[in-house]
Design a protein around this motif. Structure first.
Motif, PDB file in Angstrom:
ATOM      1  N   UNK A 354       0.808  -1.009  -0.105  1.00  0.00           N
ATOM      2  CA  UNK A 354       0.007  -0.196  -0.136  1.00  0.00           C
ATOM      3  C   UNK A 354       0.970   1.247   0.139  1.00  0.00           C
ATOM      4  N   UNK A 355       2.013   1.385   0.748  1.00  0.00           N
ATOM      5  CA  UNK A 355       2.752   2.451   0.974  1.00  0.00           C
ATOM      6  C   UNK A 355       3.512   2.646  -0.255  1.00  0.00           C
ATOM      7  N   UNK A 356       4.070   1.546  -0.854  1.00  0.00           N
ATOM      8  CA  UNK A 356       4.968   1.669  -1.867  1.00  0.00           C
ATOM      9  C   UNK A 356       4.141   2.312  -3.265  1.00  0.00           C
ATOM     10  N   UNK A 357       2.907   1.593  -3.350  1.00  0.00           N
ATOM     11  CA  UNK A 357       1.875   2.007  -4.383  1.00  0.00           C
ATOM     12  C   UNK A 357       1.737   3.649  -4.461  1.00  0.00           C
ATOM     13  N   UNK A 358       1.349   4.136  -2.843  1.00  0.00           N
ATOM     14  CA  UNK A 358       1.252   5.557  -3.105  1.00  0.00           C
ATOM     15  C   UNK A 358       2.709   6.448  -3.290  1.00  0.00           C
ATOM     16  N   UNK A 359       3.668   5.893  -2.707  1.00  0.00           N
ATOM     17  CA  UNK A 359       4.950   6.503  -2.934  1.00  0.00           C
ATOM     18  C   UNK A 359       5.140   6.709  -4.617  1.00  0.00           C
ATOM     19  N   UNK A 360       4.801   5.423  -5.123  1.00  0.00           N
ATOM     20  CA  UNK A 360       5.301   5.255  -6.549  1.00  0.00           C
ATOM     21  C   UNK A 360       4.481   6.376  -7.372  1.00  0.00           C
ATOM     22  N   UNK A 361       3.446   6.793  -6.994  1.00  0.00           N
ATOM     23  CA  UNK A 361       2.504   7.987  -7.624  1.00  0.00           C
ATOM     24  C   UNK A 361       2.749   9.356  -7.198  1.00  0.00           C
ATOM     25  N   UNK A 362       3.344   9.367  -5.992  1.00  0.00           N
ATOM     26  CA  UNK A 362       3.490  10.738  -5.638  1.00  0.00           C
ATOM     27  C   UNK A 362       4.559  11.183  -4.554  1.00  0.00           C
ATOM     28  N   UNK A 363       5.426  10.343  -4.708  1.00  0.00           N
ATOM     29  CA  UNK A 363       6.788  10.430  -4.003  1.00  0.00           C
ATOM     30  C   UNK A 363       7.617  11.870  -4.363  1.00  0.00           C
ATOM     31  N   UNK A 364       7.379  12.218  -5.595  1.00  0.00           N
ATOM     32  CA  UNK A 364       7.869  13.384  -6.099  1.00  0.00           C
ATOM     33  C   UNK A 364       7.589  14.621  -5.238  1.00  0.00           C
ATOM     34  N   UNK A 365       6.420  14.574  -4.601  1.00  0.00           N
ATOM     35  CA  UNK A 365       5.990  15.770  -3.780  1.00  0.00           C
ATOM     36  C   UNK A 365       6.292  15.454  -2.252  1.00  0.00           C
ATOM     37  N   UNK A 366       6.944  14.352  -2.093  1.00  0.00           N
ATOM     38  CA  UNK A 366       7.137  14.010  -0.570  1.00  0.00           C
ATOM     39  C   UNK A 366       8.538  13.954  -0.257  1.00  0.00           C
ATOM     40  N   UNK A 367       9.468  14.170  -1.486  1.00  0.00           N
ATOM     41  CA  UNK A 367      10.942  14.044  -1.042  1.00  0.00           C
ATOM     42  C   UNK A 367      11.629  15.425  -0.699  1.00  0.00           C
ATOM     43  N   UNK A 368      12.155  15.757   0.413  1.00  0.00           N
ATOM     44  CA  UNK A 368      12.313  17.030   0.934  1.00  0.00           C
ATOM     45  C   UNK A 368      13.751  17.177   0.339  1.00  0.00           C
ATOM     46  N   UNK A 369      13.784  17.733  -0.901  1.00  0.00           N
ATOM     47  CA  UNK A 369      15.026  18.214  -1.530  1.00  0.00           C
ATOM     48  C   UNK A 369      14.548  18.757  -2.939  1.00  0.00           C
ATOM     49  N   UNK A 370      15.525  19.616  -3.468  1.00  0.00           N
ATOM     50  CA  UNK A 370      15.228  19.837  -4.667  1.00  0.00           C
ATOM     51  C   UNK A 370      15.244  18.914  -6.087  1.00  0.00           C
ATOM     52  N   UNK A 371      14.112  18.930  -6.677  1.00  0.00           N
ATOM     53  CA  UNK A 371      13.959  17.672  -7.790  1.00  0.00           C
ATOM     54  C   UNK A 371      13.382  18.290  -8.991  1.00  0.00           C
ATOM     55  N   UNK A 372      14.053  17.774  -9.742  1.00  0.00           N
ATOM     56  CA  UNK A 372      13.771  18.336 -11.420  1.00  0.00           C
ATOM     57  C   UNK A 372      12.919  17.347 -11.928  1.00  0.00           C
ATOM     58  N   UNK A 373      11.706  17.775 -12.364  1.00  0.00           N
ATOM     59  CA  UNK A 373      10.824  16.845 -12.794  1.00  0.00           C
ATOM     60  C   UNK A 373      10.866  16.765 -14.369  1.00  0.00           C
ATOM     61  N   UNK A 374      11.319  15.400 -14.796  1.00  0.00           N
ATOM     62  CA  UNK A 374      11.400  15.444 -16.292  1.00  0.00           C
ATOM     63  C   UNK A 374      10.283  14.388 -16.870  1.00  0.00           C
ATOM     64  N   UNK A 375      10.029  14.558 -18.217  1.00  0.00           N
ATOM     65  CA  UNK A 375       9.044  13.770 -18.954  1.00  0.00           C
ATOM     66  C   UNK A 375       9.017  12.522 -18.530  1.00  0.00           C
ATOM     67  N   UNK A 376      10.254  11.874 -18.436  1.00  0.00           N
ATOM     68  CA  UNK A 376      10.446  10.489 -18.134  1.00  0.00           C
ATOM     69  C   UNK A 376       9.914  10.206 -16.571  1.00  0.00           C
ATOM     70  N   UNK A 377      10.484  11.018 -15.635  1.00  0.00           N
ATOM     71  CA  UNK A 377       9.917  10.884 -14.172  1.00  0.00           C
ATOM     72  C   UNK A 377       8.264  10.919 -13.836  1.00  0.00           C
ATOM     73  N   UNK A 378       7.711  11.698 -14.832  1.00  0.00           N
ATOM     74  CA  UNK A 378       6.318  12.006 -14.916  1.00  0.00           C
ATOM     75  C   UNK A 378       5.683  10.837 -15.469  1.00  0.00           C
ATOM     76  N   UNK A 379       5.655  10.405 -16.460  1.00  0.00           N
ATOM     77  CA  UNK A 379       5.202   9.479 -17.165  1.00  0.00           C
ATOM     78  C   UNK A 379       5.442   8.066 -16.528  1.00  0.00           C
ATOM     79  N   UNK A 380       6.552   7.907 -15.890  1.00  0.00           N
ATOM     80  CA  UNK A 380       6.963   6.760 -15.240  1.00  0.00           C
ATOM     81  C   UNK A 380       5.983   6.520 -14.150  1.00  0.00           C
TER      82      UNK A 380
END
Length: 477
Positions: A354-380
């Motif tokens: 359950x946790x891993x599924x939610x993280x797979x979808x929205x971890x980009x907004x839960x990581x406390x660091x600067x993160x560049x969103x790429x098309x591959x990251x979003x589509x992946x």
């Protein structure tokens, strides 16, 4: 002379059927010609066959408008892993047609729609009217005009017969599933059902004009977000008249320096995602064609045919779940979802899955660091969460996401996709903490936004105006 838009279910179903048959024949021909070839050559031929099939889907979607056009616009935001990297630029150019320049209808035809709805000549309503469209949407074209009192306006006009075309598309959903899944297996029944339940509401421009006017008032005086006001008294079912906002489009924004793209990315994130947690309402149709960058640095957001007002209880549930995921409280997250009915077979889902599924979808907004969103990251993230070809999280994909949450999650993914197209960088988690934890803002935009919030009356956005009905049936996650 523009071709007449096919509106009957049979005509539009036939068009889809031809595409399905073409894909099937192409696949058979490719398989036959593969016999005796080396593995490398077979892989290349399969790749090229898939690219041709996918490009054909794009062309069919673009010429059909309606539901098909809306799916194409969704594809243009999420740079999905449909084609190999070396072909992605060519594929994106095809998708850009869907996003920015839908097949146009002649002005004479569109003028007839305006005059029929107004019941008077065009010149009686507008002092000036430019016959060249400035933009194309999934169900209409946008023109620039001037009222007799001097106000410059944008005039969105529905394609003639689009209402019948949309309803025909909705009846052809079974065909849509076959045609799309042949090239895009991630287009699940839930995705199509959500479109079916919401797209028809886009046909009523009077309702959209009233909604947009309310949102414009909600953001009055905002330092970096503007929603052009509408004139409901001048709007009809098929013609929407709004304030004209001059600005640069998404492709120009993408060519800007990184700092400016990062700033606009944060504004996009705050508008499409932050509004849900701040006002319990949000625009459900994030895509690049719906924003403009003004000369003063403000970003104008357009098109509110798909707008959702959520019960604060449902919004709070999403926030509580996201906090549990951010803090990696797997047991709590699973218990929340079981209690809510998201997980209807608890014995099949472990807390960790359950946790891993939610993280797979929205971890980009839960990581406390600067993160560049790429098309591959979003589509992946999107493909991992919904694509049935991905073996991960099979159990979670079979659970039921209540309909009131499916719409907000779709908006979240499409916002992620827009940030990927911008390749925007930010500490998205620190921004999100403002609405998830009530933290003080850490960015310049955040501080300006909170000063604006503090200067205005407490919002009451759920009173008045059209509210989306809660669907009775749950949709597959």
């Amino acid at each position: 002379m523009a071709k007449e838009l096919p509106t009957s279910r049979l005509a539009r179903g036939t068009k889809l059927g031809i595409a399905v048959a073409g894909n099937a024949l192409r696949a058979q021909k490719t398989r036959r010609s593969m016999r005796g070839r080396s593995e490398a050559v077979r892989a290349r031929m399969a790749e090229e066959s898939m690219i041709r099939a996918t490009e054909q889907m794009v062309m069919v979607l673009g010429t059909m408008k309606g539901v098909a056009m809306k799916l194409g616009q969704m594809l243009s935001v999420l740079d999905l892993d449909l084609v190999p990297p070396e072909h992605r630029e060519r594929f994106q150019r095809r998708l850009a047609v869907l996003r920015d320049s839908a097949p146009s209808v002649s002005f004479d035809v569109m003028r007839a729609v305006i005059e029929e709805d107004f019941g008077q000549p065009l010149e009686a309503v507008f002092r000036d009217f430019d016959p060249e469209p400035v933009a194309a949407a999934s169900i209409g074209q946008v023109y620039r005009g001037t009222l007799h009192d001097g106000r410059e306006v944008a005039v969105k006009v529905q394609y003639p017969g689009i209402d019948a075309a949309v309803r025909a598309d909705l009846k052809n959903l079974a065909m849509f599933r076959r045609i799309l899944q042949s090239a895009m297996p991630w287009v699940t029944p839930a995705v199509l059902d959500e479109l079916r339940l919401n797209l028809e509401s886009e046909l009523d421009y009077v309702a959209e004009a009233n909604t947009q006017k309310q949102i414009s008032e909600l953001f009055t005086g905002h330092p970096f977000i503007v929603v052009p006001t509408t004139y409901p008294e001048l709007s009809t079912t098929r013609v929407l008249v709004s304030e004209y906002f001059p600005g640069r489009g998404f492709e120009e924004i993408r060519a800007m320096p990184a700092a400016e793209r990062n700033r606009i990315g944060e504004i996009i994130y705050r508008f499409y995602v932050g509004s849900l947690f701040t006002f319990n309402e949000f625009c459900g149709d994030p895509h690049p064609g719906n924003l403009l960058l003004g000369a003063d640095g403000r970003v104008a957001f357009l098109d509110f045919g798909l707008y959702n007002r959520m019960d604060p209880e449902h919004v709070q549930f999403e926030a509580v779940c996201i906090r549990a995921a951010a803090e990696e409280r797997a047991e709590d997250l699973r218990d929340l979802m079981v209690e809510r009915g998201v997980i209807d077979s608890p014995e099949e889902i472990t807390p960790e899955e359950c946790l891993e599924y939610v993280l797979a979808a929205c971890e980009w907004a839960l990581v406390d660091e600067d993160l560049t969103i790429t098309p591959e990251l979003a589509s992946g993230a999107f493909v991992l969460a919904v694509d049935p070809r991905a073996s991960e999280f099979t159990g979670m994909k079979q659970q039921n996401l209540p309909p009131e949450h499916l719409f907000s999650r779709r908006a979240d993914f499409l916002t992620f996709g827009m940030l990927g197209q911008l390749e925007a960088t930010g500490n998205w988690h620190r921004i999100a903490r403002e609405w998830l934890y009530g933290d003080e803002p850490v960015t310049e935009l955040g501080r300006a936004h909170h000063e604006w919030l503090a200067s205005r009356p407490a919002p009451t956005p759920t009173t008045g105006g059209p509210t989306k009905k809660t669907r009775k049936r749950a949709a597959k996650a």
